[in-house]
Motif scaffolding. Structure first.
Motif, mmCIF file in Angstrom:
data_model
loop_
_atom_site.group_PDB
_atom_site.id
_atom_site.type_symbol
_atom_site.label_atom_id
_atom_site.label_comp_id
_atom_site.label_asym_id
_atom_site.label_seq_id
_atom_site.Cartn_x
_atom_site.Cartn_y
_atom_site.Cartn_z
ATOM 1 N N ASP A 129 47.200 15.121 10.362
ATOM 2 C CA ASP A 129 47.197 15.129 11.819
ATOM 3 C C ASP A 129 47.971 16.478 12.571
ATOM 4 N N VAL A 130 49.047 16.759 11.881
ATOM 5 C CA VAL A 130 49.755 17.888 12.394
ATOM 6 C C VAL A 130 49.313 19.512 12.054
ATOM 7 N N ALA A 173 46.648 5.812 8.520
ATOM 8 C CA ALA A 173 46.686 4.430 9.471
ATOM 9 C C ALA A 173 47.745 3.972 9.872
ATOM 10 N N ARG A 226 49.809 6.101 11.973
ATOM 11 C CA ARG A 226 49.331 6.133 13.076
ATOM 12 C C ARG A 226 49.745 5.271 14.174
ATOM 13 N N LEU A 253 53.111 2.736 18.608
ATOM 14 C CA LEU A 253 53.927 2.025 19.281
ATOM 15 C C LEU A 253 55.190 2.742 19.587
ATOM 16 N N HIS A 311 52.047 4.410 23.378
ATOM 17 C CA HIS A 311 50.491 4.137 23.686
ATOM 18 C C HIS A 311 50.419 2.680 23.501
ATOM 19 N N LEU A 312 51.106 2.130 22.592
ATOM 20 C CA LEU A 312 50.832 0.602 22.290
ATOM 21 C C LEU A 312 52.110 0.085 22.671
ATOM 22 N N VAL A 367 54.766 -3.026 14.173
ATOM 23 C CA VAL A 367 53.336 -2.854 14.915
ATOM 24 C C VAL A 367 53.157 -4.063 15.822
ATOM 25 N N VAL A 377 45.487 -4.686 14.710
ATOM 26 C CA VAL A 377 45.777 -3.242 14.870
ATOM 27 C C VAL A 377 45.797 -2.504 13.637
ATOM 28 N N ALA A 426 43.354 0.609 12.917
ATOM 29 C CA ALA A 426 43.957 1.873 12.641
ATOM 30 C C ALA A 426 43.187 2.339 11.193
ATOM 31 N N GLU A 427 42.835 1.379 10.362
ATOM 32 C CA GLU A 427 42.263 1.908 9.199
ATOM 33 C C GLU A 427 40.632 2.226 9.723
ATOM 34 N N ALA A 466 41.003 5.363 10.701
ATOM 35 C CA ALA A 466 41.025 6.609 9.657
ATOM 36 C C ALA A 466 39.989 6.660 8.618
ATOM 37 N N ALA A 481 41.395 -0.729 23.771
ATOM 38 C CA ALA A 481 42.666 0.103 24.019
ATOM 39 C C ALA A 481 43.393 0.436 22.855
ATOM 40 N N VAL A 482 43.494 -0.299 21.731
ATOM 41 C CA VAL A 482 44.299 0.305 20.549
ATOM 42 C C VAL A 482 43.600 1.200 20.050
ATOM 43 N N ALA A 542 44.526 4.161 22.072
ATOM 44 C CA ALA A 542 45.977 4.651 21.757
ATOM 45 C C ALA A 542 46.114 5.450 20.442
ATOM 46 N N LEU A 543 45.485 5.141 19.543
ATOM 47 C CA LEU A 543 45.250 5.949 18.189
ATOM 48 C C LEU A 543 44.731 7.310 18.447
ATOM 49 N N ALA A 595 45.010 8.867 21.348
ATOM 50 C CA ALA A 595 46.105 9.623 21.958
ATOM 51 C C ALA A 595 47.194 10.353 21.012
ATOM 52 N N THR A 596 47.595 9.115 20.054
ATOM 53 C CA THR A 596 48.489 9.696 19.016
ATOM 54 C C THR A 596 48.273 10.619 18.113
ATOM 55 N N ARG A 597 46.744 10.694 17.819
ATOM 56 C CA ARG A 597 46.415 11.818 16.973
ATOM 57 C C ARG A 597 46.567 13.183 17.771
ATOM 58 N N HIS A 643 48.408 13.814 20.080
ATOM 59 C CA HIS A 643 49.867 14.494 20.398
ATOM 60 C C HIS A 643 50.382 15.088 19.101
ATOM 61 N N LEU A 644 49.990 14.391 17.765
ATOM 62 C CA LEU A 644 50.257 15.235 16.614
ATOM 63 C C LEU A 644 49.574 16.439 16.655
ATOM 64 N N ALA A 645 48.244 16.727 16.861
ATOM 65 C CA ALA A 645 47.529 17.740 16.673
ATOM 66 C C ALA A 645 48.149 18.866 17.763
#
Lengths: 185, 251
Positions: A142-143, A167, A170, A175, A179-180, B12, B18, B22-23, B26, B49-50, B53-54, B56-58, B60-62
């Motif tokens: 991801d980074v 998975a 993330r 959390l 975001h969660l 989690v 969740v 997430a899987e 992915a 929503a989950v 959120a995933l 958005a998380t990706r 941020h990481l990118a």
């Protein structure tokens, strides 16, 4: 001199080093140092530990260059050596306490430096809380934007394991970054 | 949907599936399982929503930037590699039959520390020192290092070798990694000196230097980086840094 983007240029530089070219390895280091540094810094979380890990990895690569057989790209090979050095340090508890990022990597300017910095620190701090296997997978995929197949080569695990680690990482990061939220929390 | 929880997933949140979502995010499940998960997610806004959120998380990481390598850390790496090169060359020299008094008698070629057959032991031995210096030079020039990673030696009393201007380039290349420049090892003094006699070199990184006698005049040779691999700026100043004796860009 080969351009930095030339296909196979990395392998040619490594072969030149093995063949006795005294400048080839330095050029290889120049080409990948920033990438390897970022990988190490976000894996071990401490600048001094990251510097030590990359240094160990570079010296190891210098010594082992003749063992490179070309099954993976040179970039993958170097990343694997750095990741192994980082994980070795973490597992042998040689890493220092996680500290906030140093000042030198702050952005010089930006639309909203305060918010940007806070977000970056939050993400970096959250990354540091992941189990190391998840952290490495997330950083690489991801980074750093590595394909899952390349990360599987770097970590020498099946691609499904990389996806699973990403998975879980993330989900935990979502959390930690807010975001969660836990139900009722 | 099943929730797969491990010891690392204790925090989690307990919202629908969740881990399974997430899987899915992915691309882990097979096609059939993924289709079932997507269908179930479409009926549950919390699942959507989950997934958001995933995403958005990706994002941020990118968005995390690469961090530049601090100069002092690059210098540490260059010094470590130069030391490794020196150790490697020393091992080659020790393994060389000629250095063990067996010149021309060994049928097998020695193997160096990197495990490759050494097909030119004579050349290796003769060029050992120069090779280490070139490695340091390559690392220093290509990574834009300053003198931080290179040891500074005390200024000896000997005036240095007598050279002509034509010999200066060869001497300069050999002086990389040597820091016999006296007070000019101090960056502030060196900058002040160069500002007067060679302004173009004022901020150039110092890669090495030594005392010389150039065309009969004692002076200090400064080997400076140019930012271009293999190209060096050689400056010779008199002992008081009042006069420029030579200024050459080689390579």
């Amino acid at each position: 001199m080969l351009p930095a983007t030339a296909p196979g240029a990395n392998a040619e530089l490594l072969a030149a080093h093995v063949g006795g070219d005294p400048e080839a390895f330095g050029l290889l280091v120049q080409r990948h140092s920033r990438d390897l540094w970022s990988l190490a810094l976000r894996t071990v979380g401490d600048p001094d530990d990251a510097a030590d890990a990359v240094q160990e990895a570079l010296v190891s690569a210098y010594r082992r260059a003749a063992t490179y057989r070309g099954e993976a790209s040179v970039r993958t090979w170097l990343r694997r050596i750095v990741v192994n050095a980082c994980i070795d340090r973490i597992r042998h508890e040689r890493v220092r306490r996680t500290v906030p990022w140093p000042r030198w990597d702050l952005p010089a300017r930006g639309a909203d430096p305060g918010t940007e910095l806070a977000t970056r620190m939050a993400v970096d701090d959250a990354l540091a809380l992941l189990p190391v296997e998840q952290r490495v997978a997330v950083v690489l995929v991801d980074v750093q934007g590595c394909p899952v197949a390349e990360v599987a080569e770097i970590l020498q695990v099946p691609a499904g394991t990389v996806k699973s680690r990403c998975a879980r990482g993330r989900a935990r990061l979502a959390l930690l970054l807010g975001h969660l939220r836990k139900e009722g929390g | 949907m099943n929730v797969h929880r491990g010891p690392d997933d204790a925090d989690v949140p307990d919202v629908p599936d969740v881990t399974a979502l997430a899987e899915l995010d992915a691309d882990l499940p097979g096609p059939a399982a993924a289709a079932r998960l997507r269908a179930a997610a479409r009926t549950d806004p919390r699942a959507a929503a989950v997934l958001d959120a995933l995403t958005a998380t990706r994002a941020h990481l990118a968005a995390l930037p690469e961090t530049p390598v601090p100069t002092e850390i690059e210098a540490r790496w260059a010094a470590a590699l130069a030391a490794e090169g020196a150790a490697s060359e020393s091992a080659s020299a020790r393994a060389d039959p000629k250095t063990q008094g067996c010149a021309g008698t060994a049928p097998d070629r020695p193997t160096d520390t990197r495990g490759r057959p050494d097909t030119a032991p004579d050349r290796h031995t003769a060029k050992s020192g120069a090779r280490v210096r070139r490695l340091l030079l390559a690392a220093a020039v290509t990574t834009g290092l300053v003198a931080a990673g290179i040891g500074v030696l005390p200024h000896p009393g000997a005036p240095g070798p007598a050279v002509t201007r034509l010999e200066l380039v060869a001497l300069g290349r050999d002086a990389v990694g040597t820091m016999d420049v006296g007070d000019l090892a101090d960056p502030a003094r060196r900058a002040a000196c160069l500002r007067i006699v060679a302004p173009a070199a004022e901020s150039a990184p110092l890669l090495g230097g030594r005392r010389v006698v150039l065309n009969g005049r004692p002076g200090t040779l400064l080997v400076l980086g140019t930012g271009t691999l293999g190209r060096l700026r050689l400056v010779v100043v008199d002992p008081n840094c009042g006069t420029l004796l030579a200024h050459v860009v080689s390579g």
